[in-house]
Design a protein around this motif. Structure first.
Motif, mmCIF file in Angstrom:
data_model
loop_
_atom_site.group_PDB
_atom_site.id
_atom_site.type_symbol
_atom_site.label_atom_id
_atom_site.label_comp_id
_atom_site.label_asym_id
_atom_site.label_seq_id
_atom_site.Cartn_x
_atom_site.Cartn_y
_atom_site.Cartn_z
ATOM 1 N N MET A 82 44.348 36.606 45.004
ATOM 2 C CA MET A 82 44.595 36.253 43.820
ATOM 3 C C MET A 82 46.169 35.698 43.487
ATOM 4 S SD MET A 82 45.697 39.662 41.365
ATOM 5 C CE MET A 82 46.354 38.660 40.394
ATOM 6 N N THR A 83 45.943 35.023 42.440
ATOM 7 C CA THR A 83 47.196 34.237 42.583
ATOM 8 C C THR A 83 47.750 34.525 40.828
ATOM 9 O OG1 THR A 83 48.691 32.424 42.554
ATOM 10 C CG2 THR A 83 46.329 32.123 41.783
ATOM 11 N N ASP A 84 48.916 34.503 40.627
ATOM 12 C CA ASP A 84 49.490 34.707 39.092
ATOM 13 C C ASP A 84 50.957 34.394 39.305
ATOM 14 O OD1 ASP A 84 50.820 36.949 40.250
ATOM 15 O OD2 ASP A 84 49.720 38.411 39.372
ATOM 16 N N ALA A 85 51.944 34.743 38.174
ATOM 17 C CA ALA A 85 53.160 34.101 38.211
ATOM 18 C C ALA A 85 53.939 34.794 39.443
ATOM 19 C CB ALA A 85 53.757 34.625 36.752
ATOM 20 N N GLY A 86 53.523 35.824 40.252
ATOM 21 C CA GLY A 86 54.146 36.429 41.010
ATOM 22 C C GLY A 86 54.139 35.841 42.397
#
Length: 147
Positions: A1-5
């Motif tokens: 998964m990907t996010d701001a982090g």
């Protein structure tokens, strides 16, 4: 998964809380057969990262170090616009060279090349008839140690 982090491997989809769907068989076969053709038989990819690059996108030099077993290759498949792909050595300060990756090109990182620094300098060439001004890259990985 990907996010701001950044991105990381998770067993569950953070939006649904459910397990990720199985990788389509045709994509699993493409990755496994590509790895075998490059001298890495038995590759069993568990994850496929999908990266979309817009017209101005870049990806700085980096190593793929998020997997548990560096003995497993990484298989990268390009779609859409061509990209100037920069590859170096296993140290960030090693000399680099650029090659063009076109629609349909496959790169396998394995063995001594598994931890080379690499990145995307820029997209090149005309727009793609389907993806337009974009490029999509599928990166197949073995996340856990085989066994």
């Amino acid at each position: 998964m990907t996010d701001a982090g950044g991105y990381r491997y998770t067993a569950l989809d953070p939006l649904s809380g459910e397990a990720w769907p199985a990788m389509p068989g045709c994509l699993h076969r493409l990755a496994a057969e590509s790895a075998a053709a490059a001298g890495f038989p038995g590759f069993d990819p568990e994850a496929c990262l999908v990266n979309r690059y817009g017209a101005a996108a870049r990806l700085g030099l980096h190593q793929d170090r998020d997997e548990r077993d560096f003995g497993q290759p990484i298989v990268s498949v390009s779609f859409g616009r061509s990209a100037l792909f920069r590859i170096g050595g296993t140290r960030r300060t090693d000399p680099t060279r650029a090659i063009t990756l076109d629609h349909g090109d496959i790169v396998v990182f394995g063995g001594p090349s598994r931890l080379i620094f690499h990145g995307i300098d820029r997209l090149t060439g005309p727009e793609d008839p389907v993806l337009g001004d974009s490029r999509v890259n599928l990166t197949f990985r073995r996340v856990t140690a085989p066994g």
